[in-house]
Enzyme design. Structure first.
Site, PDB file in Angstrom:
ATOM      1  N   ASP A 283      -6.136   0.908   6.517  1.00 48.35           N
ATOM      2  CA  ASP A 283      -5.355   0.815   5.276  1.00 48.35           C
ATOM      3  C   ASP A 283      -5.289  -0.656   4.903  1.00 48.35           C
ATOM      4  OD1 ASP A 283      -1.875   1.687   4.459  1.00 48.35           O
ATOM      5  OD2 ASP A 283      -3.381   0.495   3.413  1.00 48.35           O
ATOM      6  N   ILE A 284      -5.840  -1.029   3.779  1.00 47.27           N
ATOM      7  CA  ILE A 284      -5.947  -2.446   3.408  1.00 47.27           C
ATOM      8  C   ILE A 284      -4.565  -3.092   3.241  1.00 47.27           C
ATOM      9  CG2 ILE A 284      -6.043  -2.186   0.880  1.00 47.27           C
ATOM     10  CD1 ILE A 284      -8.431  -4.239   1.037  1.00 47.27           C
TER      11      ILE A 284
ATOM     12  N   ASN B 162      -7.701  -1.546 -12.560  1.00 43.13           N
ATOM     13  CA  ASN B 162      -8.328  -1.248 -13.859  1.00 43.13           C
ATOM     14  C   ASN B 162      -7.974  -2.403 -14.794  1.00 43.13           C
ATOM     15  OD1 ASN B 162      -5.823  -0.630 -15.454  1.00 43.13           O
ATOM     16  ND2 ASN B 162      -5.661   0.939 -13.871  1.00 43.13           N
TER      17      ASN B 162
ATOM     18  N   ASP C 182      -5.187   0.902  -5.630  1.00 42.89           N
ATOM     19  CA  ASP C 182      -4.332   0.179  -6.595  1.00 42.89           C
ATOM     20  C   ASP C 182      -2.878   0.620  -6.412  1.00 42.89           C
ATOM     21  OD1 ASP C 182      -4.590  -0.194 -10.261  1.00 42.89           O
ATOM     22  OD2 ASP C 182      -3.614  -1.411  -8.726  1.00 42.89           O
TER      23      ASP C 182
ATOM     24  N   THR D 216     -15.811   3.321  -5.619  1.00 43.68           N
ATOM     25  CA  THR D 216     -16.336   4.568  -5.029  1.00 43.68           C
ATOM     26  C   THR D 216     -15.302   5.684  -4.971  1.00 43.68           C
ATOM     27  OG1 THR D 216     -15.783   3.875  -2.769  1.00 43.68           O
ATOM     28  CG2 THR D 216     -17.977   3.276  -3.615  1.00 43.68           C
TER      29      THR D 216
HETATM   30  N1  APR Z   1      -6.857   1.048   1.914  1.00 45.68           N
HETATM   31  C1  APR Z   1      -8.207   0.936   1.786  1.00 45.68           C
HETATM   32  N2  APR Z   1      -8.944   1.707   0.959  1.00 45.68           N
HETATM   33  C2  APR Z   1      -8.286   2.643   0.238  1.00 45.68           C
HETATM   34  C3  APR Z   1      -6.881   2.826   0.312  1.00 45.68           C
HETATM   35  C4  APR Z   1      -6.167   1.974   1.191  1.00 45.68           C
HETATM   36  N3  APR Z   1      -4.826   2.056   1.341  1.00 45.68           N
HETATM   37  N4  APR Z   1      -6.536   3.838  -0.547  1.00 45.68           N
HETATM   38  C5  APR Z   1      -7.685   4.282  -1.109  1.00 45.68           C
HETATM   39  N5  APR Z   1      -8.743   3.572  -0.644  1.00 45.68           N
HETATM   40  C6  APR Z   1     -10.174   3.716  -0.950  1.00 45.68           C
HETATM   41  C7  APR Z   1     -10.632   5.027  -1.524  1.00 45.68           C
HETATM   42  O1  APR Z   1     -10.706   6.025  -0.513  1.00 45.68           O
HETATM   43  C8  APR Z   1     -11.994   4.623  -2.039  1.00 45.68           C
HETATM   44  O2  APR Z   1     -12.931   4.629  -0.978  1.00 45.68           O
HETATM   45  O3  APR Z   1     -10.524   2.781  -1.946  1.00 45.68           O
HETATM   46  C9  APR Z   1     -11.783   3.163  -2.488  1.00 45.68           C
HETATM   47  C10 APR Z   1     -11.743   2.952  -3.996  1.00 45.68           C
HETATM   48  O4  APR Z   1     -11.140   4.083  -4.616  1.00 45.68           O
HETATM   49  P1  APR Z   1     -10.080   3.917  -5.821  1.00 45.68           P
HETATM   50  O5  APR Z   1      -8.820   3.364  -5.282  1.00 45.68           O
HETATM   51  O6  APR Z   1     -10.035   5.218  -6.540  1.00 45.68           O
HETATM   52  O7  APR Z   1     -10.708   2.782  -6.769  1.00 45.68           O
HETATM   53  P2  APR Z   1     -11.909   2.875  -7.827  1.00 45.68           P
HETATM   54  O8  APR Z   1     -12.897   3.930  -7.490  1.00 45.68           O
HETATM   55  O9  APR Z   1     -12.392   1.448  -7.962  1.00 45.68           O
HETATM   56  O10 APR Z   1     -11.175   3.332  -9.171  1.00 45.68           O
HETATM   57  C11 APR Z   1     -10.288   2.406  -9.781  1.00 45.68           C
HETATM   58  O11 APR Z   1      -8.549   4.016  -9.907  1.00 45.68           O
HETATM   59  O12 APR Z   1      -6.505   3.745  -8.921  1.00 45.68           O
HETATM   60  C12 APR Z   1      -7.181   3.645 -10.109  1.00 45.68           C
HETATM   61  O13 APR Z   1      -6.040   1.892 -11.273  1.00 45.68           O
HETATM   62  C13 APR Z   1      -7.240   2.213 -10.588  1.00 45.68           C
HETATM   63  O14 APR Z   1      -8.119   2.859 -12.718  1.00 45.68           O
HETATM   64  C14 APR Z   1      -8.455   2.272 -11.478  1.00 45.68           C
HETATM   65  C15 APR Z   1      -9.384   3.193 -10.709  1.00 45.68           C
END
Ligand code: APR
Length: 190
Positions: free
Chosen positions: A23-24, A37, A47, A135
């Site tokens: 978890d980042i 976004n 996010d 992704t």
């Molecule tokens: N720690 C690490 N990675 C995470 C975590 C976390 N706590 N939560 C989710 N992820 C991973 C997801 O499983 C995925 O592999 O982050 C990666 C990116 O997924 P998204 O968060 O959906 O981001 P993205 O695909 O870039 O889409 C961005 O989604 O949340 C909205 O506001 C954001 O509109 C924007 C869009």
């Protein structure tokens, strides 16, 4: 036969590139990168996790940035406090939405990683943690995104040696970790 374990660490110039599942928001890195976004007003996925864990100061600073310079274009990056999280900064970047691969998505994704590392250098961050940008909700195929990400990170670290000592890819599920392991072997394998 036991599949041989793929590497989860490589070197680029004087820096280390490390893959891990986790978890980042709990990373004790100087800077963690958010897959935001363009509105910078938060969202779901990583996010949402970052804003929840870091608290309202992050959103306050995001609002000030957007008030001053408008929406953040895909591929660009800006920094805010990390609020209550162990990290010092959050670097917000906007990855491309996947539209089939013929709309320059690979270049925009590479730019998002490189811009984030440039901001990290400007901050003086020595350790930077990335999620797998684009992704999730943005639908970028993981295997291709991992290759673009690691090639961009390797190039940026080799072109700007010194400040950044470690780049961590913090993957949230085994499938994404496996994709990045394969891409690490392809990108850094001798
Ligand atoms: N720690 C690490 N990675 C995470 C975590 C976390 N706590 N939560 C989710 N992820 C991973 C997801 O499983 C995925 O592999 O982050 C990666 C990116 O997924 P998204 O968060 O959906 O981001 P993205 O695909 O870039 O889409 C961005 O989604 O949340 C909205 O506001 C954001 O509109 C924007 C869009």
């Amino acid at each position: 036969m036991e599949e041989e374990a793929r590497p989860r660490e490589a070197r680029a110039a004087s820096a280390r590139v490390v893959l891990l599942q986790g978890d980042i928001t709990t990373q004790e890195a100087d800077a963690i990168v958010n897959a935001a976004n363009s509105s910078l007003m938060g969202g779901g996925g990583v996010d949402g996790a970052i804003h929840r864990a870091g608290g309202p100061r992050i959103l306050e600073e995001c609002k000030a940035i957007v008030d001053e310079r408008g929406r953040l274009p895909a591929g660009e990056a800006v920094a805010t406090t990390a609020g209550r999280m162990p990290a010092r900064w959050v670097i917000h970047t906007v990855g491309p939405r996947w539209q089939g691969g013929s709309r320059g998505e690979d270049g925009t994704l590479a730019h998002a990683y490189r811009s984030s590392l440039e901001v990290a250098r400007e901050l003086g961050a020595h350790t930077v943690a990335f999620p797998s940008i684009s992704t999730g909700a943005y639908g970028y195929p993981v295997a291709e995104a991992a290759r673009v990400a690691l090639a961009a990170i390797r190039a940026e670290l080799e072109e700007h040696p010194g400040t950044i000592a470690e780049v961590r890819l913090v993957l949230h599920d085994p499938h994404t970790l496996a994709a990045f392991e394969q891409a690490l072997a392809d990108t850094f394998g001798e």
